[in-house]
Write a protein that holds these residues in place. Structure first.
Motif, PDB file in Angstrom:
ATOM      1  N   ASP A   5       0.819  -1.147   0.039  1.00 23.09           N
ATOM      2  CA  ASP A   5       0.026   0.097  -0.020  1.00 23.09           C
ATOM      3  C   ASP A   5       0.973   1.216   0.046  1.00 23.09           C
ATOM      4  O   ASP A   5       2.108   1.374   0.076  1.00 23.09           O
ATOM      5  N   GLU A   6       0.220   2.439  -0.124  1.00 24.31           N
ATOM      6  CA  GLU A   6       0.794   3.519  -0.295  1.00 24.31           C
ATOM      7  C   GLU A   6       1.793   3.839   0.734  1.00 24.31           C
ATOM      8  O   GLU A   6       3.139   4.466   0.630  1.00 24.31           O
ATOM      9  N   LYS A   7       1.415   3.574   2.031  1.00 21.68           N
ATOM     10  CA  LYS A   7       2.045   3.966   3.191  1.00 21.68           C
ATOM     11  C   LYS A   7       3.213   3.060   3.309  1.00 21.68           C
ATOM     12  O   LYS A   7       4.511   3.501   3.809  1.00 21.68           O
ATOM     13  N   GLN A   8       3.200   1.874   3.088  1.00 19.53           N
ATOM     14  CA  GLN A   8       4.446   1.081   3.032  1.00 19.53           C
ATOM     15  C   GLN A   8       5.294   1.573   1.826  1.00 19.53           C
ATOM     16  O   GLN A   8       6.651   1.295   2.239  1.00 19.53           O
TER      17      GLN A   8
ATOM     18  N   ALA B  24       5.955   4.589   0.619  1.00 16.83           N
ATOM     19  CA  ALA B  24       6.585   5.868   1.163  1.00 16.83           C
ATOM     20  C   ALA B  24       7.518   5.489   2.143  1.00 16.83           C
ATOM     21  O   ALA B  24       8.651   6.090   2.053  1.00 16.83           O
ATOM     22  N   GLN B  25       7.214   4.601   2.961  1.00 18.53           N
ATOM     23  CA  GLN B  25       8.044   4.389   4.383  1.00 18.53           C
ATOM     24  C   GLN B  25       9.475   3.720   3.615  1.00 18.53           C
ATOM     25  O   GLN B  25      10.437   4.104   4.022  1.00 18.53           O
ATOM     26  N   ARG B  26       9.317   2.781   2.795  1.00 18.52           N
ATOM     27  CA  ARG B  26      10.369   1.920   2.426  1.00 18.52           C
ATOM     28  C   ARG B  26      11.381   2.781   1.445  1.00 18.52           C
ATOM     29  O   ARG B  26      12.582   2.841   1.564  1.00 18.52           O
TER      30      ARG B  26
ATOM     31  N   ASP C  29       8.997  10.005  -6.547  1.00 15.51           N
ATOM     32  CA  ASP C  29       8.958   9.878  -5.290  1.00 15.51           C
ATOM     33  C   ASP C  29      10.460   9.639  -4.560  1.00 15.51           C
ATOM     34  O   ASP C  29      10.729  10.290  -3.613  1.00 15.51           O
TER      35      ASP C  29
ATOM     36  N   TYR D 161       1.345   1.856  -9.345  1.00 19.31           N
ATOM     37  CA  TYR D 161       2.400   2.804  -8.917  1.00 19.31           C
ATOM     38  C   TYR D 161       3.326   2.788 -10.368  1.00 19.31           C
ATOM     39  O   TYR D 161       4.523   2.537  -9.926  1.00 19.31           O
TER      40      TYR D 161
ATOM     41  N   TYR E 269      -0.837   2.178  -5.569  1.00 17.94           N
ATOM     42  CA  TYR E 269      -0.297   1.327  -4.517  1.00 17.94           C
ATOM     43  C   TYR E 269       0.036   0.146  -5.546  1.00 17.94           C
ATOM     44  O   TYR E 269      -0.321   0.030  -6.938  1.00 17.94           O
TER      45      TYR E 269
END
Ligand code: 5GP
Ligand code: MG
Length: 181
Positions: free
Chosen positions: A13-16, A18-20, A52, A157, A170
């Protein structure tokens, strides 16, 4: 969401993502300290990831685009490379960071790396969003990998199926019904 029903499930997902990307950007920053690498974004699939990644990195970069694909089902590791868009700048003595969406058989990245090496860059590194190590045929490894995934066809993505789904935020798996239609 317009695509609902066509997506079987969200894999990353988007959060994963961005974090990675934040973590990988830090590693690249550490390795590129004092340098200004040329980022080569491999079109079209890497566009979203590259956009990104370069914003998550603190290292200043310049940006180039290439469009490449490999062809010929080679049983050796020398897949032929088709270059439909090349960079115009001279990369001799420069630090290069290739940004790829996914490494599957490895034919594309292997052949691209060999071709760019002949232009004598100071360094040549690969960062990939996704890696399917189980599918590897050509001997290539990314210097930085955001996610290793199983042997499944993914979209979103930046990654497409028949030019669609690149705009999804995502990485997901398509429903069977899409292929069957
Ligand atoms: P390779 O030369 O490593 O076999 O192929 C890499 C290229 O195949 C990628 O740049 C991408 O265009 C395509 N590809 C491989 N696996 C997938 C996948 O699961 N989904 C999508 N959309 N493209 C893929
Ligand atoms: Mg591609």
């Amino acid at each position: 969401m317009e695509y609902s029903g066509e997506i079987e499930r969200v894999l990353i997902d988007e959060k994963q993502i961005a974090q990675r990307i934040g973590e990988v950007a830090k590693q690249i920053d550490a390795d590129c300290a004092g340098k200004m690498p040329i980022v080569i974004c491999i079109l079209k699939g890497s566009l979203v990831f590259c956009a990104d990644l370069i914003r998550a990195m603190k290292t200043p970069v310049t940006l180039e685009f290439m469009k490449v694909s490999s062809y010929g089902a080679s049983t050796t590791s020398s897949g032929k490379l088709s270059v439909s868009l090349d960079i115009l700048s001279n990369i001799e003595g420069k630090d290069i960071l290739i940004v790829e969406d996914i490494i599957d058989s490895g034919h594309t990245m292997y052949a691209l790396k060999e071709m760019l090496k002949t232009r004598r860059p100071a360094s040549l590194r690969i960062v990939t969003l996704l890696d399917k190590p189980a599918r590897r045929v050509s001997p290539v490894t990314a210097d930085y990998t955001c996610f290793e995934i199983e042997d499944e066809f993914v979209i979103g993505y930046g990654l497409d199926y028949a030019e669609r789904y690149r705009d999804l935020p995502y990485v997901g798996i398509l429903s069977r019904s899409v292929y069957e239609n």
